[in-house]
Design a protein around this motif. Structure first.
Motif, PDB file in Angstrom:
ATOM      1  N   VAL A  57      -1.823   9.065   9.203  1.00 24.81           N
ATOM      2  CA  VAL A  57      -1.578   8.026   8.201  1.00 24.81           C
ATOM      3  C   VAL A  57      -0.158   7.485   8.367  1.00 24.81           C
ATOM      4  O   VAL A  57       0.805   8.255   8.406  1.00 24.81           O
ATOM      5  CB  VAL A  57      -1.771   8.585   6.775  1.00 24.81           C
ATOM      6  N   ILE A  81       2.617   5.076   6.591  1.00 25.91           N
ATOM      7  CA  ILE A  81       2.893   4.562   5.243  1.00 25.91           C
ATOM      8  C   ILE A  81       4.206   3.790   5.246  1.00 25.91           C
ATOM      9  O   ILE A  81       5.250   4.306   5.673  1.00 25.91           O
ATOM     10  CB  ILE A  81       2.984   5.717   4.220  1.00 25.91           C
ATOM     11  N   THR A 129      -8.175  12.143   0.878  1.00 20.57           N
ATOM     12  CA  THR A 129      -8.398  11.462  -0.406  1.00 20.57           C
ATOM     13  C   THR A 129      -7.242  11.722  -1.361  1.00 20.57           C
ATOM     14  O   THR A 129      -6.760  10.815  -2.056  1.00 20.57           O
ATOM     15  CB  THR A 129      -9.723  11.922  -1.045  1.00 20.57           C
ATOM     16  N   LYS A 146      -4.248   9.632  -0.360  1.00 19.91           N
ATOM     17  CA  LYS A 146      -4.439   8.220  -0.689  1.00 19.91           C
ATOM     18  C   LYS A 146      -4.197   7.975  -2.176  1.00 19.91           C
ATOM     19  O   LYS A 146      -3.526   7.009  -2.563  1.00 19.91           O
ATOM     20  CB  LYS A 146      -5.864   7.806  -0.292  1.00 19.91           C
ATOM     21  N   GLN A 147      -4.723   8.875  -2.997  1.00 18.41           N
ATOM     22  CA  GLN A 147      -4.526   8.726  -4.440  1.00 18.41           C
ATOM     23  C   GLN A 147      -3.059   8.918  -4.818  1.00 18.41           C
ATOM     24  O   GLN A 147      -2.531   8.235  -5.704  1.00 18.41           O
ATOM     25  CB  GLN A 147      -5.407   9.725  -5.191  1.00 18.41           C
ATOM     26  N   ARG A 193      -1.130   5.743  -3.858  1.00 25.30           N
ATOM     27  CA  ARG A 193      -1.498   4.662  -4.763  1.00 25.30           C
ATOM     28  C   ARG A 193      -0.869   4.844  -6.136  1.00 25.30           C
ATOM     29  O   ARG A 193      -0.443   3.880  -6.783  1.00 25.30           O
ATOM     30  CB  ARG A 193      -3.022   4.581  -4.897  1.00 25.30           C
ATOM     31  N   VAL A 243      -0.584   0.945   4.036  1.00 24.64           N
ATOM     32  CA  VAL A 243      -1.054   2.205   4.612  1.00 24.64           C
ATOM     33  C   VAL A 243      -2.033   1.919   5.751  1.00 24.64           C
ATOM     34  O   VAL A 243      -2.966   1.123   5.591  1.00 24.64           O
ATOM     35  CB  VAL A 243      -1.742   3.089   3.543  1.00 24.64           C
ATOM     36  N   VAL A 303      -4.576   3.945   8.465  1.00 24.75           N
ATOM     37  CA  VAL A 303      -5.226   5.236   8.699  1.00 24.75           C
ATOM     38  C   VAL A 303      -5.916   5.215  10.059  1.00 24.75           C
ATOM     39  O   VAL A 303      -6.660   4.287  10.372  1.00 24.75           O
ATOM     40  CB  VAL A 303      -6.255   5.541   7.596  1.00 24.75           C
TER      41      VAL A 303
END
Length: 292
Positions: free
Chosen positions: A208, A210, A257, A260-261, A264, A272, A274
């Motif tokens: 990932v 960012i 997951t 990502k949360q 966010r 982002v 991936v």
């Protein structure tokens, strides 16, 4: 002190023995899959085993003898022409695989459905070859022929493998019928995917990237809540030419997951990217394989 030194001495020996066991088990699985799935259904899905299937169908020649007749000279040619040793493990695989084919030649077919034979035969061949690769060896055959062809033609190794396997599949379609050729293609495809699965495994990681205005907050959250390290890469905006940092972090599929949360929640405007990472080696992931 003495006990630790003894352990360090024994460990490479144990790993070396295991690598030979991988070669033997893998070659045995390939041979069994050939005899109970591919040969009785005339599925010639590439390689020397595919050649032996075709010659068995045309002349009735014993597949084990055909495989020895191809494998051993190809191994010698590989050593002489390519100028390096493939190692004793590859020689063992080259000889042992046809030997098991010979021992299991009278086994009853496990299916006479060509589709099932292509699928499960391809899986068995791929699983066995993948185990042999885990032992840092190979079963020789057309892989060596492809390397020799690549050296003298300048064609990439991948294309040489595809050319040789393609010619074998086309030959099967001519000798048997088009349908058998199509089944051979299915078997070849399943074999390649199964080898990848054995080599890489089921677990897939995510890399990932960012870019965020709240860099420090995101960094601390990743370190403390996801418990993963990260790397900061210096980057510049293509439009603004402003310097900023891109954070790179690799996580397991199960952690993605949550990551990502987390991002966010801190910065909904973060950028982002991936990317699937098929294999990750190092701290927190898989260890580097043994060199033996």
């Amino acid at each position: 002190m003495g006990r630790r030194a003894k352990y360090k001495f024994q460990q490479p020996f144990v790993e070396k023995v295991l690598s030979y066991i991988y070669v033997l088990i893998g070659a045995a699985i390939v041979a069994l899959s050939f005899n109970v799935f591919l040969l009785p259904n005339e599925v010639a899905s590439g390689g020397v085993s595919g050649i032996s299937t075709i010659l068995n169908g045309v002349f009735g020649w014993e597949p084990a003898y055909v495989q020895w007749a191809f494998n051993i000279p190809l191994f010698i040619a590989g050593v002489v022409v390519l100028g390096y040793q493939y190692g004793i493990k590859t020689l063992i695989g080259t000889i042992f695989l046809p030997f098991v084919v010979f021992l299991t030649k009278d086994f009853e077919p496990w299916t006479m459905n060509p589709m099932l034979a292509s699928l499960f035969g391809g899986m068995g061949i791929g699983f066995g070859i993948g185990i042999v690769f885990r032992g840092n060896a190979s079963t020789g055959g057309t892989d060596l022929a492809a390397q020799i062809l690549a050296k003298y033609t300048g064609i990439s190794l991948g294309k040489c493998v595809a050319i040789i396997d393609g010619l074998i599949v086309i030959s099967a379609a001519i000798v048997f019928n088009i349908e058998k050729g199509l089944f051979a293609l299915i078997g070849l495809f399943v074999t390649s995917k199964t080898i990848d699965l054995v080599q890489i495994g089921w677990n897939r990681s995510k890399m990932v990237l960012i870019i965020t205005e709240k860099e420090e907050e995101v960094k601390l959250a990743i370190l403390e809540e996801i418990d993963r390290g990260l790397t900061k890469l210096k980057s510049y905006g293509g439009y603004t030419d402003v310097e900023r940092h891109t954070m790179m972090v690799v996580v397991d599929q199960t952690e993605f997951t949550g990551l990502k949360q987390l991002v966010r929640g801190i910065d909904p405007n973060a950028f982002v990217v991936v990317v699937d990472a098929s294999e990750v080696l190092g701290q927190g992931f898989k260890t580097f394989p043994d060199k033996s």
